[in-house]
Scaffold this motif. Structure first.
Motif, short mmCIF file in Angstrom:
data_model
loop_
_atom_site.label_atom_id
_atom_site.label_comp_id
_atom_site.label_asym_id
_atom_site.label_seq_id
_atom_site.Cartn_x
_atom_site.Cartn_y
_atom_site.Cartn_z
N ALA A 1 61.43 67.65 31.70
CA ALA A 1 61.79 66.23 31.83
C ALA A 1 60.92 65.54 32.87
O ALA A 1 60.45 64.41 32.67
CB ALA A 1 63.27 66.10 32.19
N HIS A 2 60.67 66.22 34.00
CA HIS A 2 59.81 65.64 35.04
C HIS A 2 58.38 65.46 34.53
O HIS A 2 57.75 64.43 34.77
CB HIS A 2 59.81 66.51 36.30
CG HIS A 2 58.86 66.02 37.34
ND1 HIS A 2 59.10 64.88 38.08
CD2 HIS A 2 57.64 66.47 37.72
CE1 HIS A 2 58.07 64.67 38.89
NE2 HIS A 2 57.17 65.63 38.69
N ASN A 3 57.87 66.46 33.82
CA ASN A 3 56.52 66.36 33.27
C ASN A 3 56.38 65.15 32.34
O ASN A 3 55.39 64.43 32.40
CB ASN A 3 56.12 67.64 32.53
CG ASN A 3 55.72 68.76 33.46
OD1 ASN A 3 55.38 68.53 34.63
ND2 ASN A 3 55.78 69.99 32.97
N LYS A 4 57.39 64.91 31.52
CA LYS A 4 57.35 63.75 30.60
C LYS A 4 57.41 62.44 31.39
O LYS A 4 56.67 61.51 31.09
CB LYS A 4 58.51 63.82 29.61
CG LYS A 4 58.31 64.87 28.54
CD LYS A 4 59.52 64.95 27.62
CE LYS A 4 59.38 66.15 26.70
NZ LYS A 4 60.60 66.42 25.95
N GLU A 5 58.33 62.39 32.37
CA GLU A 5 58.52 61.17 33.18
C GLU A 5 57.30 60.84 34.02
O GLU A 5 56.85 59.70 34.06
CB GLU A 5 59.73 61.37 34.12
CG GLU A 5 60.91 60.51 33.82
CD GLU A 5 62.06 60.83 34.77
OE1 GLU A 5 61.89 60.81 36.00
OE2 GLU A 5 63.15 61.12 34.24
N ALA A 6 56.81 61.83 34.76
CA ALA A 6 55.75 61.60 35.74
C ALA A 6 54.35 61.86 35.16
O ALA A 6 53.37 61.71 35.88
CB ALA A 6 55.97 62.49 36.97
N LYS A 7 54.30 62.28 33.90
CA LYS A 7 53.02 62.61 33.25
C LYS A 7 52.24 63.64 34.07
O LYS A 7 51.07 63.46 34.39
CB LYS A 7 52.21 61.35 32.99
CG LYS A 7 52.93 60.38 32.07
CD LYS A 7 52.06 59.26 31.63
CE LYS A 7 52.73 58.23 30.79
NZ LYS A 7 54.01 58.34 30.29
N THR A 8 52.97 64.71 34.44
CA THR A 8 52.38 65.83 35.18
C THR A 8 52.36 67.05 34.28
O THR A 8 52.82 66.99 33.13
CB THR A 8 53.18 66.12 36.46
OG1 THR A 8 54.54 66.42 36.11
CG2 THR A 8 53.15 64.95 37.43
N ASN A 9 51.86 68.16 34.81
CA ASN A 9 51.78 69.38 34.02
C ASN A 9 52.24 70.58 34.85
O ASN A 9 51.53 71.57 34.97
CB ASN A 9 50.36 69.58 33.50
CG ASN A 9 50.31 70.61 32.39
OD1 ASN A 9 51.30 70.84 31.71
ND2 ASN A 9 49.16 71.24 32.22
N LEU A 10 53.45 70.47 35.44
CA LEU A 10 54.00 71.59 36.21
C LEU A 10 54.35 72.74 35.28
O LEU A 10 54.81 72.52 34.16
CB LEU A 10 55.26 71.16 36.97
CG LEU A 10 55.09 70.09 38.06
CD1 LEU A 10 56.45 69.73 38.65
CD2 LEU A 10 54.16 70.58 39.15
N LYS A 11 54.14 73.95 35.78
CA LYS A 11 54.49 75.17 35.03
C LYS A 11 55.59 75.89 35.79
O LYS A 11 55.44 76.23 36.96
CB LYS A 11 53.28 76.10 34.88
CG LYS A 11 52.09 75.48 34.18
CD LYS A 11 52.33 75.39 32.71
CE LYS A 11 51.06 74.85 32.06
NZ LYS A 11 51.32 74.07 30.90
N PHE A 12 56.69 76.15 35.11
CA PHE A 12 57.84 76.85 35.70
C PHE A 12 57.45 78.26 36.10
O PHE A 12 56.79 78.98 35.35
CB PHE A 12 59.00 76.90 34.69
CG PHE A 12 60.15 77.75 35.12
CD1 PHE A 12 61.07 77.27 36.03
CD2 PHE A 12 60.29 79.04 34.64
CE1 PHE A 12 62.13 78.06 36.44
CE2 PHE A 12 61.34 79.84 35.04
CZ PHE A 12 62.27 79.35 35.95
N LYS A 13 57.88 78.67 37.32
CA LYS A 13 57.68 80.06 37.79
C LYS A 13 59.04 80.77 37.91
O LYS A 13 59.22 81.81 37.31
CB LYS A 13 56.97 80.08 39.15
CG LYS A 13 55.57 79.52 39.14
CD LYS A 13 54.58 80.48 38.55
CE LYS A 13 54.29 81.58 39.53
NZ LYS A 13 53.51 82.66 39.07
N SER A 14 59.96 80.19 38.73
CA SER A 14 61.26 80.84 38.94
C SER A 14 62.23 79.87 39.60
O SER A 14 61.83 78.83 40.11
CB SER A 14 61.11 82.08 39.82
OG SER A 14 60.70 81.71 41.12
N VAL A 15 63.50 80.26 39.57
CA VAL A 15 64.53 79.54 40.31
C VAL A 15 64.76 80.32 41.60
O VAL A 15 65.03 81.52 41.56
CB VAL A 15 65.85 79.41 39.52
CG1 VAL A 15 66.90 78.66 40.33
CG2 VAL A 15 65.61 78.73 38.19
#
Length: 136
Positions: free
Chosen positions: A73-87
């Motif tokens: 959701a953040h990537n769509k909103e902010a037009k970024t490309n974060l990749k999930f690693k862990s919680v």
């Protein structure tokens, strides 16, 4: 009148006093037994409505699902490309649904960062929303 004789009214009062004492004693014993039973079950109370509770297993599949949703959701909103690693850690809050506040490790290109995301979820009507997302 003999000093040792007890009137019927005094006898009733003595019986009532014993009855009240026995009732109070029984109540105290029942309370102690209930408290011990709660302690034996781990001493955990249910979630406090409106209060935040720690998520015991941040690697649980449902927690990871919320974290990935937050990243997407953040990537769509902010037009970024974060990749999930862990919680890293998380908390939940009972509201008219559930809030999940998660500390997430994610990569932005080659740089790793921590982010705090809050996801609101109402599973009964299939509604989920990212309400907050910030870098820590």
């Amino acid at each position: 009148m003999n000093c040792r004789s007890i009137s019927p009214n005094h006898q009733k009062m003595a019986l009532n006093s014993r009855s009240v004492s026995l009732t109070l004693f029984s109540l105290a014993v029942a309370t102690a037994l209930f408290s011990n039973a709660v302690a034996a079950l781990g001493g955990q109370k249910g979630p406090l409505i409106g209060g935040w509770s720690s998520i015991k297993d941040p690697k649980a599949p449902y927690v990871v699902e919320f974290a990935k949703f937050a990243i997407d959701a953040h990537n769509k909103e902010a037009k970024t490309n974060l990749k999930f690693k862990s919680v890293i850690e998380g908390q939940s809050q009972v509201v008219a649904g559930m809030n999940y506040k998660l500390v997430i490790a994610a990569e932005d290109g080659s740089a790793g960062n921590k982010y705090e995301a809050v996801v609101y979820d109402r599973p009964w009507d299939k509604f989920r929303e990212l309400t907050s997302f910030k870098q820590l």
